[in-house]
Design a protein around this motif. Structure first.
Motif, PDB file in Angstrom:
ATOM      1  N   ASN A 343       0.810  -1.211   0.000  1.00 47.91           N
ATOM      2  CA  ASN A 343       0.000   0.000   0.000  1.00 47.91           C
ATOM      3  C   ASN A 343       0.845   1.262   0.000  1.00 47.91           C
ATOM      4  N   GLY A 344       2.189   1.117  -0.161  1.00 46.06           N
ATOM      5  CA  GLY A 344       3.075   2.263  -0.204  1.00 46.06           C
ATOM      6  C   GLY A 344       3.599   2.702   1.145  1.00 46.06           C
ATOM      7  N   SER A 345       3.260   1.987   2.206  1.00 47.89           N
ATOM      8  CA  SER A 345       3.695   2.366   3.546  1.00 47.89           C
ATOM      9  C   SER A 345       4.962   1.628   3.942  1.00 47.89           C
ATOM     10  N   ILE A 346       5.758   2.306   4.783  1.00 49.18           N
ATOM     11  CA  ILE A 346       6.924   1.694   5.411  1.00 49.18           C
ATOM     12  C   ILE A 346       6.665   1.673   6.908  1.00 49.18           C
ATOM     13  N   ASP A 362      -0.271  -7.716  20.851  1.00 52.93           N
ATOM     14  CA  ASP A 362       0.041  -7.229  19.507  1.00 52.93           C
ATOM     15  C   ASP A 362       1.462  -6.689  19.464  1.00 52.93           C
ATOM     16  N   LEU A 363       2.105  -6.842  18.295  1.00 51.15           N
ATOM     17  CA  LEU A 363       3.415  -6.236  18.094  1.00 51.15           C
ATOM     18  C   LEU A 363       3.273  -4.720  17.994  1.00 51.15           C
ATOM     19  N   LEU A 364       4.336  -4.032  18.361  1.00 54.58           N
ATOM     20  CA  LEU A 364       4.350  -2.586  18.240  1.00 54.58           C
ATOM     21  C   LEU A 364       4.775  -2.230  16.820  1.00 54.58           C
ATOM     22  N   VAL A 365       3.799  -2.150  15.913  1.00 54.66           N
ATOM     23  CA  VAL A 365       4.036  -1.852  14.505  1.00 54.66           C
ATOM     24  C   VAL A 365       3.603  -0.416  14.245  1.00 54.66           C
ATOM     25  N   CYS A 366       4.543   0.433  13.822  1.00 56.71           N
ATOM     26  CA  CYS A 366       4.250   1.846  13.607  1.00 56.71           C
ATOM     27  C   CYS A 366       4.545   2.214  12.154  1.00 56.71           C
ATOM     28  N   GLU A 367       3.689   3.050  11.587  1.00 55.80           N
ATOM     29  CA  GLU A 367       3.924   3.533  10.238  1.00 55.80           C
ATOM     30  C   GLU A 367       4.952   4.652  10.279  1.00 55.80           C
ATOM     31  N   LEU A 368       6.033   4.499   9.504  1.00 54.82           N
ATOM     32  CA  LEU A 368       7.113   5.477   9.475  1.00 54.82           C
ATOM     33  C   LEU A 368       6.960   6.459   8.327  1.00 54.82           C
ATOM     34  N   TYR A 369       6.496   5.972   7.168  1.00 45.99           N
ATOM     35  CA  TYR A 369       6.425   6.824   5.981  1.00 45.99           C
ATOM     36  C   TYR A 369       5.465   6.188   4.982  1.00 45.99           C
ATOM     37  N   ARG A 370       4.843   7.025   4.155  1.00 44.38           N
ATOM     38  CA  ARG A 370       3.966   6.534   3.093  1.00 44.38           C
ATOM     39  C   ARG A 370       4.394   7.166   1.772  1.00 44.38           C
ATOM     40  N   GLU A 374       1.650   6.238  -3.388  1.00 45.34           N
ATOM     41  CA  GLU A 374       1.098   5.005  -2.833  1.00 45.34           C
ATOM     42  C   GLU A 374       1.436   3.788  -3.681  1.00 45.34           C
ATOM     43  N   ASP A 375       2.623   3.830  -4.321  1.00 45.29           N
ATOM     44  CA  ASP A 375       3.112   2.648  -5.037  1.00 45.29           C
ATOM     45  C   ASP A 375       3.645   1.635  -4.031  1.00 45.29           C
TER      46      ASP A 375
END
Length: 708
Positions: A343-346, A362-370, A374-375
């Motif tokens: 979805n283009g997210s890191i 749950d794991l601590l999963v955080c969005e760093l960049y998009r 959105e490729d």
């Protein structure tokens, strides 16, 4: 050339030795005497002129032989003078024709010359040879249940074997395979139990995976490489392999050595002892096929493109499975893991703090960049500057990330110390690829990207100021070349995960690509990842095909003046393992040919395989490679044939893509047309069947044109 007469005639069985014989070899006329042609007994010519072989004649009465006249000329000269002048003719072609004509003295001379050129002791780069190990006994009692696991808050059983590593003394050599047949691959072909499928190394340890078992070696300063562990024989072919041999400052101390193997959705983990032996820790399940298996410190990580990540922590003995967006790439640096998604997210996961900061299992999963467009993020690389700490959450970080997209874009994002709270900012964008980016590497001096167009490589020079990337001039173009690597059409004869081209090496040093042109090749080409320049080429000392390879950065000796060494490890089809000294090769850089493969070398490599037009890929998933895209692309996996014509996928292949399979290119193209898929719950899939130095400154030259 006049057409040869179709009527078959027989040459008289006897004739005077001085009789002149006229030959038409491939349209070129040759004349010689009967005595010249027949002085070697039981040859093609003695049989031909004795009447034992029927012949064709052209309109002039000359005997027609449908062979290469260029190679025949030095052969005829040898028959006349008993001296060999092979200038202008390749040795392998001359040997092949000499064998066809049955000229035993010439064959022996050519074979001797070839043996002298290819010593079984290798060249100066050859560093060691490990023979095939003992074939282990079968694993038993693997279904007992011990301890809980967590999968998104749901308990899952841990299957643990009561079987310790067996006594291998009477198991027999690997060459004597047991009577039981190995499991078939999806194509119906039997796996080869004796060949090396995967090789990986860490510090002074090596792990080698065969079809149904693995072995580990340790380098001891005085005695060299020693076999210290052999697993029991498993039920299914090993598809993924991971090894960790030392964690600086780790909580486990001397007990930080582990090896893991994955098959389908199942992962087996062993603890290794420094002095030899090991014990099974457990069997874990991801629920979907494992596409990447690696260690981050003491943590074992397993990921799948179907949107799941599994983490096992060596301190807490806890296995956690978390559903995320479909994963298309990954990279690890320090104590955190970066995930690139379709979805283009890191996203990032701090695996060191994971057992202490869990909430609702749950794991601590955080969005760093998009990605702005959105490729899908199909390749990912993170570079930590010397001033960067090991955690993203600390202040004062300068983090640089390069990633490639499904549309062929290459972007560099940077997080400045003053913008930690707002996340990384877009630094540069390159749109030089027209195919999905499959690999990317950001190092101290270079930015390297590889796309799906026959492993087309583009490189840039990176300018830094006090260790950090400079905005002026930033990255400037350096080279363009290709690393051609063909894969078997049926996937048989090797594991694609063991044939990753790289790049290999530390990020503060020169990195290299490893090129194996055709699946059954016994020769590998080592090339600089920055310019494509050839460093060296190596050929197996026993003549067997190379089925797996990797590069190991090995610790230096404790002796005064020693330094770390870089080795190329090659696994062979006969089960042996060879080692090559890349440090010496890098020290002698410039002695090898300046570019990649020459046209003659390329043709010699391509002669070893059938280049029939290839259709779209099999349903089996390509293999991941550390610090790059999760799916390694090979030419045979592309939906474009070698002739440039596109093939239509068959119904089974379309069904495989619907289930999440298909080639890497096809999945990326689907991302381009359909955009990111909405997140949906995943159901456990049924168990699938198994298929198959020293720093050197880059030369300041003009841009390299595309080469092989």
């Amino acid at each position: 050339m006049a057409a040869a007469a179709p009527t078959a005639e027989r040459v008289p069985g006897r004739g005077p030795p001085g009789e002149v014989i006229h030959l038409n070899v491939g349209g070129k006329r040759f004349s010689t005497s009967r005595q010249t042609l027949t002085w070697i007994p039981d040859s093609f010519f003695s049989s031909l002129l004795s009447g034992r072989i029927s012949t064709l004649k052209d309109e002039t009465g000359a005997i027609f032989i449908d062979r290469d006249p260029t190679v025949f000329a030095p052969i005829l000269n040898f028959l006349r003078t008993k001296e060999l002048d092979s200038r202008g003719v390749h040795g392998s072609s001359l040997l092949h024709e000499a064998q066809f004509y049955g000229l035993t003295p010439l064959v022996r001379r050519l074979q001797l010359r070839e043996e002298l050129d290819r010593s079984s002791c290798g060249n100066v780069l050859f560093n060691g040879y490990l023979p095939p190990p003992v074939f282990p006994m079968k694993r038993r009692n693997r279904h007992s249940l011990v301890g809980p696991q967590q999968a998104g808050g749901r308990p899952m059983p841990v299957r643990r074997s009561n079987t310790m590593p067996p006594n291998l003394g009477s198991a027999g050599l690997l060459g004597r395979m047991l009577d039981e047949k190995p499991p078939p691959s999806p194509s119906g072909l039997l796996e080869e139990p004796g060949m090396v499928r995967l090789v990986c190394g860490h510090h002074n340890w090596i792990a080698v995976a065969y079809t149904q078992f693995l072995v580990c070696y340790r380098l001891k300063e005085a005695s060299g490489w020693q076999l210290v562990f052999s697993s029991p024989r498993l039920d299914w072919p090993i598809e993924r392999l991971a090894l960790t041999a030392r964690v600086l400052g780790g909580a486990l101390g001397e007990h930080d050595k582990m090896v893991a193997a994955a098959t389908g959705s199942e992962i087996l983990l062993w603890a290794l002892q420094a002095e030899g032996g090991g014990s099974e820790i457990g069997v874990f399940h991801l629920g979907v096929p494992v596409e990447a298996l690696f260690f981050v410190g003491n943590q074992l990580i397993a990921t799948s493109h179907m949107g799941r990540i599994g983490v096992w922590n060596a301190v807490t003995k806890h296995w956690q499975v978390q559903e995320v967006q479909p994963i298309t790439s990954y990279d690890a640096a320090g104590s955190f893991l970066l995930l690139g998604c379709n979805n283009g997210s890191i996203y990032y996961v701090d695996v060191q703090k994971f057992p202490l900061r869990m909430k609702d299992n749950d794991l601590l999963v955080c969005e760093l960049y998009r990605d702005p467009a959105e490729d899908g993020v199909t390749a990912l690389s993170v570079y930590l500057t010397p001033k960067t700490s090991a955690s993203l959450g600390d202040s004062g970080n300068w983090i640089e990330i390069a990633y490639g997209t499904s549309s062929g874009g290459v972007r560099v994002i940077v997080q400045h110390p003053e913008t930690v709270g707002s996340g990384p900012q877009l630094f540069q964008t390159f749109t030089v690829h027209r195919s999905p980016v499959t690999k990317i590497m950001l190092s101290e001096k270079h930015l390297i990207s590889v796309c799906a167009d026959n492993n087309h490589v583009r490189t840039w020079s990176v300018t830094r100021f006090r260790g950090m990337i400079s905005t002026q001039p930033g990255s400037t173009p350096l080279a363009s070349f290709k690393i051609l690597a063909l894969e078997s059409a049926d996937g048989h004869g090797g594991c694609s995960a063991g044939n990753d081209i790289g790049p290999y090496g530390e990020r503060d040093d020169q990195q290299v690509f490893i090129q194996k042109v055709v699946p059954g090749a016994s020769q590998l080409f080592v090339r600089l990842s920055s310019t494509g320049q050839r460093v060296c080429s190596v050929r197996s000392v026993d003549g067997s095909p190379t089925t797996a390879f990797t590069v190991l950065e090995c610790e230096g000796s404790r002796r005064l003046g020693s330094r770390p060494r870089r080795y190329l490890l090659t696994g062979q089809a006969n089960g042996s393992l060879a080692m090559w000294d890349l440090t010496t090769a890098m020290d002698g850089l410039g002695q090898a040919p300046a570019g990649g493969l020459t046209e003659e070398e390329l043709m010699q490599q391509l002669e070893q395989c059938d280049l029939a037009p290839l259709t779209s890929s099999r349903g089996s998933l390509p293999s991941p490679s550390p610090r790059t895209s999760l799916t390694s692309l090979h030419l045979a996996s592309s939906n474009t044939s070698l002739s440039g014509q596109r093939g239509s996928p068959s119904p089974p292949q379309a069904e495989a893509r619907r289930r999440g399979g298909g080639s890497f290119v096809e999945r990326c193209q689907e991302l381009v047309h359909s955009g990111p898929e909405p997140r949906r719950p995943l159901t456990p899939a049924p168990r699938p069947t198994m298929g198959l130095g020293v720093p050197l400154a880059p030369p300041k030259t003009k841009l390299n044109e595309t080469s092989f």
